[in-house]
Design an enzyme around this catalytic site. Structure first.
Site, PDB file in Angstrom:
ATOM      1  N   ASN A   1      13.583  28.341  29.050  1.00 24.71           N
ATOM      2  CA  ASN A   1      14.672  27.677  29.759  1.00 24.71           C
ATOM      3  C   ASN A   1      15.967  28.454  29.521  1.00 24.71           C
ATOM      4  OD1 ASN A   1      16.710  25.996  30.673  1.00 24.71           O
ATOM      5  ND2 ASN A   1      15.962  24.163  29.658  1.00 24.71           N
TER       6      ASN A   1
ATOM      7  N   ASP B   1      19.019  33.512  22.075  1.00 26.54           N
ATOM      8  CA  ASP B   1      18.414  32.203  22.333  1.00 26.54           C
ATOM      9  C   ASP B   1      17.089  32.093  21.571  1.00 26.54           C
ATOM     10  OD1 ASP B   1      17.997  29.653  23.250  1.00 26.54           O
ATOM     11  OD2 ASP B   1      17.499  30.226  25.310  1.00 26.54           O
TER      12      ASP B   1
ATOM     13  N   HIS C   1       8.887  27.899  17.904  1.00 33.62           N
ATOM     14  CA  HIS C   1       8.045  26.715  18.060  1.00 33.62           C
ATOM     15  C   HIS C   1       6.768  26.914  17.251  1.00 33.62           C
ATOM     16  CE1 HIS C   1      10.416  24.789  21.189  1.00 33.62           C
ATOM     17  NE2 HIS C   1      10.454  25.925  21.858  1.00 33.62           N
TER      18      HIS C   1
ATOM     19  N   ASN D   1      21.024  21.369  18.571  1.00 32.24           N
ATOM     20  CA  ASN D   1      19.928  20.445  18.931  1.00 32.24           C
ATOM     21  C   ASN D   1      18.895  20.345  17.813  1.00 32.24           C
ATOM     22  OD1 ASN D   1      19.143  23.097  19.473  1.00 32.24           O
ATOM     23  ND2 ASN D   1      17.937  22.557  21.263  1.00 32.24           N
TER      24      ASN D   1
ATOM     25  N   ARG E   1      16.620  25.242  13.835  1.00 33.64           N
ATOM     26  CA  ARG E   1      15.761  24.050  13.781  1.00 33.64           C
ATOM     27  C   ARG E   1      16.007  23.110  12.603  1.00 33.64           C
ATOM     28  NH1 ARG E   1      14.962  24.480  18.976  1.00 33.64           N
ATOM     29  NH2 ARG E   1      13.257  25.825  19.656  1.00 33.64           N
TER      30      ARG E   1
END
EC number: 3.5.2.3
Length: 428
Positions: free
Chosen positions: A276, A303, A307, A90, A60
């Site tokens: 996902n 993965d 959050h 990302n 992150r």
């Protein structure tokens, strides 16, 4: 002390042996090794593995430090037995330039808990329209070899072909997030009986499988390497198996949660199960386990997707997708693969250390536990069983699907180049 003697460890699950660490390397492996001048760790029959390698981690930073940072993420990695992780692109800004990947790499070096290898974006801004600076990221101090738009699919076949052609020059690999966007518009969970009953938008298996089929054919045409991220369906397994039978240079990963959890859990409407690709059916889970056992699926990758509380503690449709996984991955693999007899501990070392290091070209990691090799090691108390308590996680986020669930095994020690990062289950 510069020396550490791990006494009575089952190396890769075999007969108990002693392992002597001198500085950053393994000096000797054998029985009744002398302990003089060494700090002694009594393994008492625990399993000793090479340090785990995760080819798919979301740290992150930069941009979403409210959910994770490189420091907190690598502390979580060390707690889970990892000595090397590959950080997905990302971030904000996206890791699509040499400057951003070098920033992530240097933050990893500063953390000291785990080596961090940045993954570079395939396209500028993850927008799928223009190739990012692949060559510049590879030639940077970070030495990027893996490229992915994970979180988004490289859906344009021409862009995907160009990326495969580009990375071929330096034996890089494109790691594809296989999701045809037009087939998943508004999708909330696996398309099937449960989605129909709950009235949630379905995520069809073909949205994943069609992209994998296209990309293995592109990889064959170009003669390049392609890696399939978080493979989740029985049909995807068959496509990868077929591609490998043709000699196509494809590798694939499965996440721990796709080895254990099914879409039936979504009946609770608990957003902790929103991920996902989505949780699939029991048939898919069994196919994934068998494929990991027979080598069709090459590796386990977490993965790890942290959050903050507010992004998960909301109604299902508004919740973010993803689960944390670094600190529970090995326990889930033991539950689903080792305790079921599908893999032995040597097989776990292969799927969670040797092969991911090979795919990502992680120098010094995924090496045998033998004299002269780097002392990147993980000690596992396989006989342990306990409930998962996210309050004790090193990760900044707590979005685990395993809270309160009893799982086997726990990592008690982790060494990064001979330096203990975890001792008796506590970070140093």
């Amino acid at each position: 002390m510069s020396k550490t003697l791990i006494r009575g460890a089952k190396v890769l699950g075999g007969d108990p042996q002693d392992v002597l660490i001198d500085g950053a390397v393994v000096e000797a492996v054998g029985r009744n090794l002398p302990a003089e001048g060494a700090e002694v760790v009594e393994a008492d029959g625990k399993v000793l593995l090479p340090g785990l390698v995760d080819l798919h981690t979301h740290l992150r930073e930069p941009g979403r430090e409210d959910s994770e940072t490189v420091l907190t993420g690598t502390r979580a990695a060390a707690s889970g037995g990892y000595t090397n992780v590959f950080a997905m692109a990302n971030t904000f800004p996206v890791a699509d330039t040499a400057g951003v990947v070098e920033q992530v790499w240097r933050l990893g070096q500063e953390s000291g808990y785990c080596d961090v290898q940045p993954i570079g974006a395939v396209t500028v801004g993850l927008e799928g329209a223009k190739l990012a600076e692949l060559g510049a990221m590879h030639e940077s101090a970070a030495g990027v070899t893996v490229f992915s738009d994970d979180g988004k699919c490289v859906h344009d076949a021409v862009i995907m072909r160009r990326a495969l052609e580009y990375v071929k020059a330096f034996d890089g690999v494109v790691a594809q997030h296989a999701q045809e966007p037009r087939l998943t518009e508004g999708a909330q969970m696996n398309e099937g009986v449960v989605s129909a009953e709950l009235g949630l938008g379905g995520w069809p298996a073909v949205a994943e499988e069609s992209v994998i089929a296209r990309d293995v054919l592109l990889a064959e045409h170009v003669g390049s390497r392609v890696h399939i991220c978080h493979l989740s369906t029985a049909g995807s397994v068959e496509i990868v198996r077929w591609a490998k039978s043709r000699g196509i240079d494809v590798t694939a990963e499965v996440t721990p949660h796709h080895l254990l959890l099914t879409d039936e859990l979504v009946r609770s409407y608990n957003p902790v199960y929103k991920v996902n690709p989505p949780l699939r059916t029991e048939r898919d889970v069994m196919a994934l386990r068998e494929a990991l056992a027979d080598g069709t699926i090459d590796i386990v990758a977490t993965d790890h997707a942290p959050h903050p509380h507010e992004d998960k503690d909301c109604e299902w449709a508004a919740a973010a997708m993803g689960m944390v996984g670094l600190e529970t991955a090995l326990s889930v693999v033991q539950e689903t693969m080792v305790d079921t007899g599908l893999l032995d501990w040597a097989g776990v070392a292969d799927r969670m250390s040797f092969k991911p290091a090979q795919i990502g070209q992680a120098t010094g990691h995924g090496r045998p536990v033998s004299a002269g090799e780097p002392a990147n090691l993980t000690l596992v108390e396989s006989a342990y069983r306990g409930q998962v308590d996210p309050a004790g996680f090193a990760s900044r986020s707590r979005n685990t699907p395993y809270e309160g669930r009893e799982l086997p095994g726990r990592v008690t020690h982790t060494w990064l180049r001979g330096k203990a990062t975890l001792v008796d289950g506590k970070l140093t």
